[in-house]
Design a protein around this motif. Structure first.
Motif, short mmCIF file in Angstrom:
data_model
loop_
_atom_site.label_atom_id
_atom_site.label_comp_id
_atom_site.label_asym_id
_atom_site.label_seq_id
_atom_site.Cartn_x
_atom_site.Cartn_y
_atom_site.Cartn_z
N LEU A 34 -4.29 -0.44 -8.64
CA LEU A 34 -4.81 0.49 -9.65
C LEU A 34 -5.74 1.51 -9.02
O LEU A 34 -5.75 2.69 -9.39
CB LEU A 34 -5.53 -0.28 -10.75
N ALA A 35 -6.54 1.05 -8.07
CA ALA A 35 -7.45 1.97 -7.39
C ALA A 35 -6.68 3.02 -6.58
O ALA A 35 -7.06 4.19 -6.55
CB ALA A 35 -8.39 1.20 -6.48
N LEU A 36 -5.59 2.60 -5.95
CA LEU A 36 -4.76 3.56 -5.22
C LEU A 36 -4.21 4.62 -6.18
O LEU A 36 -4.08 5.79 -5.82
CB LEU A 36 -3.60 2.84 -4.53
N HIS A 37 -3.90 4.19 -7.38
CA HIS A 37 -3.38 5.14 -8.37
C HIS A 37 -4.40 6.19 -8.77
O HIS A 37 -4.05 7.23 -9.31
CB HIS A 37 -2.88 4.39 -9.61
N CYS A 38 -5.67 5.91 -8.50
CA CYS A 38 -6.70 6.90 -8.82
C CYS A 38 -6.51 8.18 -8.02
O CYS A 38 -6.93 9.26 -8.46
CB CYS A 38 -8.09 6.33 -8.54
N SER A 39 -5.91 8.07 -6.83
CA SER A 39 -5.69 9.28 -6.03
C SER A 39 -4.71 10.23 -6.70
O SER A 39 -4.61 11.40 -6.34
CB SER A 39 -5.18 8.91 -4.63
N SER A 40 -3.98 9.73 -7.71
CA SER A 40 -3.04 10.59 -8.44
C SER A 40 -3.77 11.72 -9.15
O SER A 40 -3.22 12.81 -9.36
CB SER A 40 -2.24 9.77 -9.45
N ALA A 41 -5.04 11.47 -9.53
CA ALA A 41 -5.82 12.51 -10.21
C ALA A 41 -6.03 13.72 -9.31
O ALA A 41 -6.03 14.86 -9.77
CB ALA A 41 -7.16 11.95 -10.67
N LEU A 74 0.83 -1.21 0.00
CA LEU A 74 0.00 0.00 0.00
C LEU A 74 0.86 1.26 0.00
O LEU A 74 0.55 2.24 -0.68
CB LEU A 74 -0.92 0.00 1.22
N THR A 75 1.96 1.24 0.78
CA THR A 75 2.87 2.39 0.82
C THR A 75 3.48 2.66 -0.54
O THR A 75 3.51 3.80 -1.02
CB THR A 75 3.99 2.15 1.85
N LEU A 76 3.98 1.60 -1.18
CA LEU A 76 4.56 1.75 -2.52
C LEU A 76 3.51 2.22 -3.52
O LEU A 76 3.79 3.02 -4.41
CB LEU A 76 5.17 0.42 -2.97
N GLY A 77 2.28 1.72 -3.36
CA GLY A 77 1.20 2.14 -4.25
C GLY A 77 0.89 3.62 -4.13
O GLY A 77 0.68 4.31 -5.12
N PHE A 78 0.88 4.14 -2.89
CA PHE A 78 0.62 5.56 -2.67
C PHE A 78 1.77 6.43 -3.20
O PHE A 78 1.53 7.50 -3.77
CB PHE A 78 0.41 5.85 -1.18
N ILE A 79 3.01 5.98 -3.01
CA ILE A 79 4.16 6.72 -3.55
C ILE A 79 4.06 6.80 -5.07
O ILE A 79 4.25 7.86 -5.68
CB ILE A 79 5.48 6.05 -3.14
N GLY A 80 3.73 5.66 -5.68
CA GLY A 80 3.56 5.65 -7.12
C GLY A 80 2.44 6.57 -7.58
O GLY A 80 2.55 7.23 -8.61
N ALA A 81 1.37 6.63 -6.79
CA ALA A 81 0.23 7.49 -7.14
C ALA A 81 0.62 8.96 -7.11
O ALA A 81 0.22 9.74 -7.99
CB ALA A 81 -0.92 7.24 -6.18
N LEU A 82 1.39 9.36 -6.12
CA LEU A 82 1.83 10.76 -6.03
C LEU A 82 2.70 11.13 -7.22
O LEU A 82 2.54 12.20 -7.83
CB LEU A 82 2.59 10.99 -4.73
N LEU A 83 3.63 10.25 -7.57
CA LEU A 83 4.50 10.52 -8.72
C LEU A 83 3.70 10.51 -10.02
O LEU A 83 3.93 11.33 -10.91
CB LEU A 83 5.63 9.49 -8.77
N TRP A 84 2.75 9.59 -10.12
CA TRP A 84 1.92 9.50 -11.33
C TRP A 84 1.05 10.74 -11.50
O TRP A 84 0.70 11.12 -12.60
CB TRP A 84 1.05 8.26 -11.26
N GLY A 85 0.73 11.39 -10.38
CA GLY A 85 -0.04 12.63 -10.46
C GLY A 85 0.73 13.76 -11.12
O GLY A 85 0.13 14.67 -11.71
N ILE A 86 2.04 13.72 -11.03
CA ILE A 86 2.89 14.73 -11.67
C ILE A 86 3.00 14.47 -13.16
O ILE A 86 3.18 15.40 -13.96
CB ILE A 86 4.29 14.74 -11.03
N PHE A 87 2.87 13.22 -13.56
CA PHE A 87 3.13 12.80 -14.93
C PHE A 87 2.35 13.57 -16.00
O PHE A 87 2.94 14.03 -16.99
CB PHE A 87 2.87 11.29 -15.06
N PRO A 88 1.02 13.74 -15.87
CA PRO A 88 0.30 14.48 -16.92
C PRO A 88 0.77 15.93 -17.07
O PRO A 88 0.75 16.49 -18.18
CB PRO A 88 -1.17 14.43 -16.44
N ILE A 89 1.21 16.54 -15.96
CA ILE A 89 1.67 17.94 -16.01
C ILE A 89 2.98 18.04 -16.77
O ILE A 89 3.12 18.86 -17.69
CB ILE A 89 1.86 18.47 -14.58
N THR A 90 3.95 17.23 -16.39
CA THR A 90 5.27 17.29 -17.06
C THR A 90 5.15 16.86 -18.51
O THR A 90 5.85 17.39 -19.38
CB THR A 90 6.29 16.40 -16.33
#
Length: 305
Positions: free
Chosen positions: A253-260, A15-31
């Motif tokens: 995948l659901a955790l990655h939704c928080s990246s939005a 879960l921790t790794l999933g949340f870290i990935g989600a935060l980084l993935w949230g930056i991805f569309p911007i960059t």
């Protein structure tokens, strides 16, 4: 019989790794949007992917583990991930990021969640508890807040939205191959081969479809390009692969939704983009769904999904 304490510790790490990935993935569309304003989409995808390959190669060299590829056991995962995710999936996302705002990209690609649930149900590879099912459905409703108004607006490009949704059909099929391959080799080796194969193919496609890449254009955005390749396509992907080895893919995948949520916040503070009402409305179900999935019971139901 597995140790309950060990299982709980592994789930927490996943879960921790999933949340870290989600935060980084949230930056991805911007960059990605910023990069594609200077370089063409395929060129940006290719260079970012090859930088990631170099990053993984350095790690393998430092760890002296070039002899641990086990290619005969993992070639299906490596080739499948290269073609369907490294080339097709990311090329579509980079192209769409050049056509619409990062908030729409971040939320539209959440359709990976319902597709994954349906595919996992059909394949029967994972089981989900009632809490996890409810959490996934709540998060899907958040994505629909963006999808429905977008598709009903004739001024928007339906092709961009269709490409984004179509791209999310690809990862669920490959993620199971990656999960199996991860049992015999490391995430670093998998990502190196995926990035090397996909980056090479994308570079050829860029040359023939977009023309030569100007060195001056690269120098203008080199720091951001390095960040994209090393952090967002390197470290973030390792966190994702390691997490799906510890927790069910659907939960990850659901955790990655928080990246939005993170994307919308960054848009407001750094790009001066005001979120639309339907993007803001999507925040509530996305947050509730993330909570339900991350606090689901340790033992899922026996009904395959």
């Amino acid at each position: 019989m597995s140790d309950p304490a060990t299982d709980k510790s592994q789930k927490k790490l996943g879960l921790t790794l999933g949340f870290i990935g989600a935060l980084l993935w949230g930056i991805f569309p911007i960059t990605t949007m910023v990069l594609t304003t200077t370089l063409k989409p395929l060129a940006t995808t290719a260079l970012s992917t090859l930088i990631a390959a170099l990053f993984f190669a350095i790690i393998i060299t430092v760890k002296k583990s070039w002899d641990k590829f086990y290619f005969t056991q993992t070639w299906r995962a490596m080739v499948g991930a290269s073609l369907f995710i490294g080339v097709s999936y990311y090329a579509l996302i980079y192209w769409a990021s050049n056509q619409t705002n990062p908030g729409n990209v971040a939320i539209l690609i959440l359709m990976e969640i319902p597709f994954s649930i349906l595919i996992l149900r059909y394949l029967g590879h994972e089981t989900l508890s009632s809490r996890e099912i409810i959490g996934a459905l709540v998060m899907i409703s958040g994505a629909l807040f963006v999808l429905i108004p977008g598709w009903s607006n004739p001024a928007k490009s339906w092709l961009v939205e269709a490409a984004l949704v179509g791209a999310t059909l690809l990862p669920p099929f490959v993620n199971n191959l990656i999960k199996e391959a991860r049992k015999v080799t490391s995430a670093i080796h998998l990502m190196f081969m995926r990035s090397l194969i996909a980056g090479s193919i994308l570079l050829l496609l860029s040359h023939y479809l977009e023309g030569s890449i100007e060195i001056s254009s690269i120098s203008e955005i080199l720091p951001l390009l390095l960040f994209q390749g090393i952090v967002l396509m390197g470290i973030e992907k390792v966190a994702f692969i390691e997490s799906i080895n510890l927790i069910p893919i659907s939960i990850n995948l659901a955790l990655h939704c928080s990246s939005a949520l993170f994307t919308l916040i960054l848009m407001y503070f750094f790009l001066d983009h005001t979120s639309t009402w339907y993007q803001i409305a999507a925040i509530i179900p996305l947050a509730i769904g993330t909570y339900l999935l991350s606090t689901a019971d340790e033992t899922p139901t026996q009904t395959p999904l």
